[in-house]
Design a protein around this motif. Structure first.
Motif, mmCIF file in Angstrom:
data_model
loop_
_atom_site.group_PDB
_atom_site.id
_atom_site.type_symbol
_atom_site.label_atom_id
_atom_site.label_comp_id
_atom_site.label_asym_id
_atom_site.label_seq_id
_atom_site.Cartn_x
_atom_site.Cartn_y
_atom_site.Cartn_z
ATOM 1 N N LYS A 99 0.835 -1.205 0.000
ATOM 2 C CA LYS A 99 0.000 0.000 0.000
ATOM 3 C C LYS A 99 0.866 1.251 0.000
ATOM 4 O O LYS A 99 0.576 2.217 -0.704
ATOM 5 C CB LYS A 99 -0.922 -0.008 1.225
ATOM 6 N N GLU A 100 1.944 1.217 0.767
ATOM 7 C CA GLU A 100 2.859 2.358 0.799
ATOM 8 C C GLU A 100 3.490 2.571 -0.585
ATOM 9 O O GLU A 100 3.571 3.705 -1.073
ATOM 10 C CB GLU A 100 3.953 2.137 1.832
ATOM 11 N N GLY A 105 0.952 4.054 -2.932
ATOM 12 C CA GLY A 105 0.768 5.472 -2.630
ATOM 13 C C GLY A 105 1.922 6.322 -3.134
ATOM 14 O O GLY A 105 1.715 7.407 -3.679
ATOM 15 N N ASP A 126 0.062 9.554 -3.949
ATOM 16 C CA ASP A 126 -1.063 9.658 -3.016
ATOM 17 C C ASP A 126 -0.498 9.523 -1.604
ATOM 18 O O ASP A 126 -0.240 8.425 -1.120
ATOM 19 C CB ASP A 126 -2.082 8.561 -3.301
ATOM 20 N N HIS A 127 -0.286 10.653 -0.970
ATOM 21 C CA HIS A 127 0.365 10.671 0.342
ATOM 22 C C HIS A 127 -0.474 9.989 1.421
ATOM 23 O O HIS A 127 0.079 9.376 2.331
ATOM 24 C CB HIS A 127 0.705 12.103 0.753
ATOM 25 N N ASP A 128 -1.798 10.077 1.315
ATOM 26 C CA ASP A 128 -2.660 9.438 2.309
ATOM 27 C C ASP A 128 -2.534 7.917 2.254
ATOM 28 O O ASP A 128 -2.444 7.256 3.291
ATOM 29 C CB ASP A 128 -4.123 9.842 2.095
ATOM 30 N N THR A 129 -2.526 7.357 1.056
ATOM 31 C CA THR A 129 -2.391 5.910 0.909
ATOM 32 C C THR A 129 -1.021 5.449 1.389
ATOM 33 O O THR A 129 -0.912 4.417 2.060
ATOM 34 C CB THR A 129 -2.616 5.482 -0.558
ATOM 35 N N GLN A 176 0.784 6.842 3.671
ATOM 36 C CA GLN A 176 0.770 6.912 5.134
ATOM 37 C C GLN A 176 -0.022 5.758 5.734
ATOM 38 O O GLN A 176 0.371 5.187 6.741
ATOM 39 C CB GLN A 176 0.205 8.256 5.604
ATOM 40 N N GLU A 177 -1.138 5.397 5.107
ATOM 41 C CA GLU A 177 -1.917 4.249 5.579
ATOM 42 C C GLU A 177 -1.061 2.983 5.534
ATOM 43 O O GLU A 177 -1.132 2.152 6.446
ATOM 44 C CB GLU A 177 -3.159 4.050 4.720
ATOM 45 N N ASN A 185 1.270 3.031 8.406
ATOM 46 C CA ASN A 185 0.526 2.742 9.635
ATOM 47 C C ASN A 185 0.231 1.250 9.757
ATOM 48 O O ASN A 185 0.336 0.676 10.848
ATOM 49 C CB ASN A 185 -0.781 3.532 9.662
#
Length: 56
Positions: free
Chosen positions: A19-20, A23, A28-31, A33-34, A37
């Motif tokens: 996922k990182e 992103g 896509d910075h949100d993806t 970061q998810e 996480n």
């Protein structure tokens, strides 16, 4: 720690890395970061399992 827990934690960590990477590739910075996480959660779960193993 059971083998199933190890496999599940490794799978969650791998999914977080994927996922990182997705992103980062799509900017896509949100993806991204998810994904980081998700990796952190998997590492924390694994650490908790390792601690439980010490006290068995």
């Amino acid at each position: 720690m059971s083998a199933g827990d190890k496999i599940q934690n490794a799978a969650e960590k791998a999914a977080g890395k994927a996922k990182e990477a997705l992103g980062n590739a799509t900017n896509d910075h949100d993806t991204a970061q998810e994904g980081r996480n998700d990796q952190s959660k998997a590492s924390a779960k694994q650490a908790g399992e390792n601690i439980k193993d010490v006290f068995k």
